[in-house]
Design an enzyme around this catalytic site. Structure first.
Site, mmCIF file in Angstrom:
data_model
loop_
_atom_site.group_PDB
_atom_site.id
_atom_site.type_symbol
_atom_site.label_atom_id
_atom_site.label_comp_id
_atom_site.label_asym_id
_atom_site.label_seq_id
_atom_site.Cartn_x
_atom_site.Cartn_y
_atom_site.Cartn_z
ATOM 1 N N GLU A 36 -3.722 -9.901 3.480
ATOM 2 C CA GLU A 36 -4.620 -9.531 4.587
ATOM 3 C C GLU A 36 -5.759 -10.519 4.765
ATOM 4 O OE1 GLU A 36 -3.213 -7.419 2.586
ATOM 5 O OE2 GLU A 36 -2.794 -5.495 3.538
ATOM 6 N N GLU A 52 0.834 -1.209 0.000
ATOM 7 C CA GLU A 52 0.000 0.000 0.000
ATOM 8 C C GLU A 52 0.870 1.262 0.000
ATOM 9 O OE1 GLU A 52 -2.437 -1.386 3.274
ATOM 10 O OE2 GLU A 52 -4.208 -1.332 1.994
HETATM 11 C C1 LIG Z 1 -7.285 3.236 9.356
HETATM 12 C C2 LIG Z 1 -7.123 1.846 8.755
HETATM 13 C C3 LIG Z 1 -5.697 1.433 8.787
HETATM 14 C C4 LIG Z 1 -5.599 0.095 8.134
HETATM 15 C C5 LIG Z 1 -4.189 -0.370 7.992
HETATM 16 C C6 LIG Z 1 -4.217 -1.661 7.239
HETATM 17 C C7 LIG Z 1 -2.831 -1.992 6.731
HETATM 18 C C8 LIG Z 1 -2.757 -3.274 5.951
HETATM 19 O O1 LIG Z 1 -3.676 -3.321 4.891
HETATM 20 C C9 LIG Z 1 -2.923 -4.455 6.830
HETATM 21 C C10 LIG Z 1 -1.700 -5.324 6.796
HETATM 22 O O2 LIG Z 1 -0.681 -5.019 6.258
HETATM 23 S S1 LIG Z 1 -1.854 -6.818 7.583
HETATM 24 C C11 LIG Z 1 -0.274 -7.593 7.335
HETATM 25 C C12 LIG Z 1 -0.109 -8.087 5.961
HETATM 26 N N1 LIG Z 1 1.151 -8.801 5.861
HETATM 27 C C13 LIG Z 1 1.225 -10.104 6.142
HETATM 28 O O3 LIG Z 1 0.269 -10.750 6.457
HETATM 29 C C14 LIG Z 1 2.588 -10.702 6.024
HETATM 30 C C15 LIG Z 1 2.828 -11.655 7.160
HETATM 31 N N2 LIG Z 1 4.163 -12.199 7.140
HETATM 32 C C16 LIG Z 1 4.529 -13.188 6.303
HETATM 33 O O4 LIG Z 1 3.792 -13.644 5.462
HETATM 34 C C17 LIG Z 1 5.904 -13.733 6.469
HETATM 35 O O5 LIG Z 1 6.368 -13.372 7.751
HETATM 36 C C18 LIG Z 1 6.930 -13.225 5.435
HETATM 37 C C19 LIG Z 1 6.618 -13.809 4.056
HETATM 38 C C20 LIG Z 1 6.957 -11.727 5.372
HETATM 39 C C21 LIG Z 1 8.371 -13.674 5.856
HETATM 40 O O6 LIG Z 1 8.365 -15.057 6.066
HETATM 41 P P1 LIG Z 1 9.605 -15.760 6.789
HETATM 42 O O7 LIG Z 1 10.862 -15.232 6.246
HETATM 43 O O8 LIG Z 1 9.327 -17.207 6.747
HETATM 44 O O9 LIG Z 1 9.574 -15.221 8.280
HETATM 45 P P2 LIG Z 1 8.469 -15.518 9.428
HETATM 46 O O10 LIG Z 1 8.988 -16.580 10.321
HETATM 47 O O11 LIG Z 1 7.118 -15.661 8.854
HETATM 48 O O12 LIG Z 1 8.481 -14.119 10.194
HETATM 49 C C22 LIG Z 1 9.628 -13.675 10.903
HETATM 50 C C23 LIG Z 1 9.175 -12.969 12.147
HETATM 51 O O13 LIG Z 1 8.459 -11.796 11.806
HETATM 52 C C24 LIG Z 1 7.174 -11.791 12.385
HETATM 53 N N3 LIG Z 1 6.269 -11.141 11.435
HETATM 54 C C25 LIG Z 1 6.140 -11.384 10.119
HETATM 55 N N4 LIG Z 1 5.253 -10.540 9.566
HETATM 56 C C26 LIG Z 1 4.827 -9.726 10.572
HETATM 57 C C27 LIG Z 1 3.932 -8.642 10.610
HETATM 58 N N5 LIG Z 1 3.313 -8.195 9.505
HETATM 59 N N6 LIG Z 1 3.717 -8.061 11.804
HETATM 60 C C28 LIG Z 1 4.337 -8.482 12.907
HETATM 61 N N7 LIG Z 1 5.218 -9.507 12.913
HETATM 62 C C29 LIG Z 1 5.461 -10.115 11.759
HETATM 63 C C30 LIG Z 1 6.842 -13.257 12.585
HETATM 64 O O14 LIG Z 1 5.868 -13.440 13.583
HETATM 65 C C31 LIG Z 1 8.201 -13.798 12.991
HETATM 66 O O15 LIG Z 1 8.405 -13.437 14.345
HETATM 67 P P3 LIG Z 1 9.023 -14.487 15.381
HETATM 68 O O16 LIG Z 1 8.972 -13.765 16.690
HETATM 69 O O17 LIG Z 1 10.413 -14.735 14.865
HETATM 70 O O18 LIG Z 1 8.115 -15.674 15.307
#
Ligand SMILES: CCCCCCC[C@H](O)CC(=O)SCCNC(=O)CCNC(=O)[C@H](O)C(C)(C)COP(=O)([O-])OP(=O)([O-])OC[C@H]1O[C@@H](n2cnc3c(N)ncnc32)[C@H](O)[C@@H]1OP(=O)([O-])[O-]
Length: 720
Positions: free
Chosen positions: A122, A102
């Protein structure tokens, strides 16, 4: 968290929030001040946003959701980026996901390392891309592509993203250098045609058609989930409404999801996925301090359906397997079947023909156990009989080299009782695969009283190598999956005796979200399997089971499943079981009036008066009984934490991910309610002793406020 570096006339905002550069509050603040500062700095003419380390931001910080929101919101940061008078270029690498993508869509230009991936995952967290992702992406890609990307949550690679117009340029060299060069090339160019909020959705006129098609698809594919539907509603808004109103609609739909039980469960599941494989033993040994042995070769004992599928798991990742079966005919059949299964994978494009060939080259079938003397790991997959397994383990102990691990694929038997047959109990463990083993993701690894930490480290490591979600549990009757699931099976059958039909129970549980109801599951594996186990156990205890048997050792018993067996209704393989099928091995289950007759006559002969069983009772009796058992599993330390139980149910027993798992579901229902209902059913069914409430559940339920799930074990278990 965001470094502001000026190089000549270019300001670089470098996001530094390892490991994935999540857009936490300090990153949002840093980006906003960076943009403001660059716009005020007279020497700066263009701005580059880039991520430090392995990736551009992979999304919003998921840990912030569910807590009071902190300003500036991502949308406000994004709007400042888009409004910048100086061109903003996002330079992507790694995984630019969710809020990260985004940020890029608010920017005026997007360039990316050619190996990077982008996407909006998401929906997998029960959310939508709520910082205008659903209304900006269609402006670049058109509606159909945007709907597919956003509702699937799948990552797409950089060349594909370039093709869809999401990216402006791919970079193969140094990303930062190239970004600065690109930035210089766009200085002074008009920005309005680069601001997505000023651009119309080009195929807006066709939105209703796209919406209807995509809605039908998501309702079929993601049954029961609300996020994909909200994603589509918001994308529809992007085409139908002026930009500002579409953004307002998106924000409302996002808020609805953010506060939903489904999103809470999916966010919990995201972290549970990562926490469950991190094992720890009561001795303090853990994944952090114990090294696994390196497994270079494996023997699988028993070439039945299970053994063959287990062999596939190893050979397809390049680990050579000796498949041992006494009977040559069965062995040859198994080898042929394995070849066919791998052929099927080639057809589905899961592996190439070459990979199939390589896998089969490292598979060898043998009829003698003596051949396994040199392997590093043995997985025994013979019939579920303790004596037989003990005999095999005693022989393996003599044949195998001292360093070899001896593992059983038992689904219920106590590992300690198998280990005593050997002189190497430290190297004996359970590796419980779920059928079909080459498809199901779960591996329930079981340690016994004497299993050494390095054995545990090795089975957990090998589970990861073969692509399984591995969860460690302590030995007990049925471990976690079958021990808890037994309650579902028992209650389901008892409800047939009291008034329900198989299709009633299955429908309620499937509507709840379970992949399959218990009767359809039994038809899949076959009622002969359970019958044999019951007969075996009765024989061991010197008990004769008859149709009149209503209690075994004081526990309620239903002979209904035995009647089915006697009628030759073994399930899908015989074309009839709890349901009727067109022919043997057909998949579609039809309710069968013959079964209704069998159930009615069973009730008449036992003098049971049938009644209507409401759906809520079906849910409570199947799931609350299992949940109560889950608390016993926690209180005994069979599972280290509730996440382990939930991951086992999600990946092994078809529990809907959007409900988190039985333990998370319990936390949403409320432990007081669960405890009260468990007590109620214990009063009603005193001859089903599993309804006796768990001490841990009772204590947690007695707190004046709900104890959060992450404190269940720490708060009470030590005091029990
Ligand atoms: C006013 C309105 C405002 C609205 C705002 C909305 C914004 C938006 O639209 C919503 C989002 O973005 S929703 C998000 C959308 N994005 C997603 O859903 C992406 C989610 N993430 C993934 O899919 C995978 O982590 C990756 C592919 C990035 C990396 O994979 P990999 O290399 O196998 O690594 P790994 O083992 O998976 O992760 C390593 C460590 O990082 C941690 N961590 C990771 N992402 C995190 C996050 N976002 N956060 C926090 N932590 C996060 C994970 O827990 C782990 O920690 P640990 O303590 O070591 O266990």
């Amino acid at each position: 968290m965001v470094d502001y570096i000026v190089d000549g006339n270019i300001a670089v905002l470098e996001i530094n929030n390892p490991p994935v550069n999540a857009l936490s509050i300090h990153v949002r603040e840093g980006l906003l001040t960076g943009i403001q500062k660059a716009n005020q700095d007279g020497s700066v003419q263009a701005i580059v946003i880039i991520g430090k380390g392995s990736t551009f931001p992979s999304g919003a910080d998921i840990r912030e959701f569910g807590k009071p929101p902190k300003e500036p919101w991502l949308t406000a940061v994004g709007e400042a980026i888009e409004a910048s008078e100086k061109p903003v270029i996002s330079a992507l690498h790694g995984t630019a996901l969710g809020g990260g993508l985004e940020v890029a869509l608010f920017s005026h230009y997007r360039i990316a390392d050619e190996r990077s991936r982008v996407g909006f995952p998401e929906v997998k967290l029960g959310l939508l891309p709520g910082a205008q992702g659903t209304i900006r992406l269609p402006r670049l890609t058109g509606l159909a592509v945007a709907m597919r990307i956003i509702t699937s949550g799948d990552h797409i690679n950089a060349p594909e993203a370039l093709k869809y117009g999401i990216l402006d340029k791919l970079i193969s060299g140094n990303l930062l250098q190239e970004a600065k060069t690109f930035a210089k090339s766009v200085i002074g160019k008009p920005l309005d045609n680069r601001r997505l909020s000023k651009i119309a959705v080009r195929d807006a006129a066709t939105v209703d058609k796209h919406f209807d098609e995509a809605l039908a698809e998501v309702k079929r594919k993601y049954k029961g989930m609300i996020a994909p539907v909200n994603c589509l509603k918001s994308i529809r808004g992007s085409a139908k409404l002026p930009f500002v109103e579409a953004a307002r609609l998106e924000a409302a739909l996002f808020r609805e999801l953010l506060t939903s039980a489904q999103s809470a469960a999916l966010r919990y599941s995201f972290f549970a996925d990562r926490s469950a494989p991190r094992w720890k033993l009561p001795s303090g040994a853990s994944i952090e301090n114990t090294k696994p042995d390196i497994i270079k070769s494996v023997a699988v004992i028993g070439a039945g359906t299970m053994g063959s599928a287990i062999a596939i798991c190893f050979i397809r990742v390049g680990i050579p397997v000796l498949l041992v079966e006494q009977n040559d005919k069965l062995l040859q059949n198994a080898l042929k079947n394995i070849g066919q299964i791998l052929q099927g994978s080639v057809k589905l494009n899961r592996i190439t023909a070459d990979q199939r060939k390589q896998s089969l080259q490292i598979l060898r079938g043998e009829t003698s156990l003596d051949i396994v003397s040199d392997v590093d790991l043995v997985v025994e997959a013979v019939f579920e009989n303790l004596k037989l397994k003990q005999e095999i383990f005693a022989r393996l102990d003599k044949i195998c080299k001292p360093s070899a691990l001896l593992c059983s694929n038992t689904s219920t038997l106590d590992i300690d009782k198998i280990a005593v047959a050997t002189n190497r109990p430290g190297k004996v463990a359970g590796m419980h695969f779920f059928a079909p083993a080459h498809i199901m993701k779960l591996l329930e690894n079981v340690y016994g009283t004497h299993t050494s930490p390095s054995t545990v480290a090795t089975i957990m490591d090998i589970g990861k190598r073969i692509g399984k979600v591995s969860v460690l549990v302590r030995t007990c009757d049925g471990f976690v999956a079958n021990r808890m699931n037994r309650m579902v099976g028992n209650e389901a059958v008892f409800m047939l005796e009291e008034g329900a039909l198989p299709q009633d129970v299955d429908r309620v549980l499937e509507d709840f979200g379970m992949a399959m109801g218990p009767f359809r599951v039994t038809d899949l594996s076959g009622s002969d399997v359970g019958w044999r186990i019951r007969q075996e156990r009765a024989k061991e205890q010197g008990i004769q089971l008859t149709y009149e048997t209503r209690f075994v050792n004081g526990e309620r018993y239903s002979s209904l499943p035995d009647r089915l067996y006697e009628l030759g209704r073994y399930g899908q393989k015989t074309g009839k079981g709890w349901y009727r099928y067109e022919k043997p091995f057909a998949r579609t289950a039809y309710p069968d009036p013959e079964i209704t007759d069998v159930i009615n006559s069973h009730c008449r002969s036992l003098g049971i008066e049938r009644r209507v069983i409401p759906p809520q009772e079906i849910i409570e009796r199947c799931l609350f009984a299992a949940i109560n058992e889950g608390f016993k599993v926690l209180e005994e330390g069979v599972a280290e934490k509730p996440e382990n139980i939930d991951i086992i149910w999600q990946y092994g027993l078809g529990f809907p991910r959007y409900r988190g798992g039985p333990m998370f579901y319990a936390s949403q229902v409320g432990l007081k309610t669960i405890y009260e209902r468990v007590c109620y059913y214990y009063d009603a069914f005193p001859h089903s002793s599993y309804w006796a409430p768990s001490d841990l559940l009772r204590k947690l339920a007695s707190h004046s406020t709900e104890v959060p799930i992450d404190q269940w074990t720490s708060k009470e278990r030590s005091r029990l």
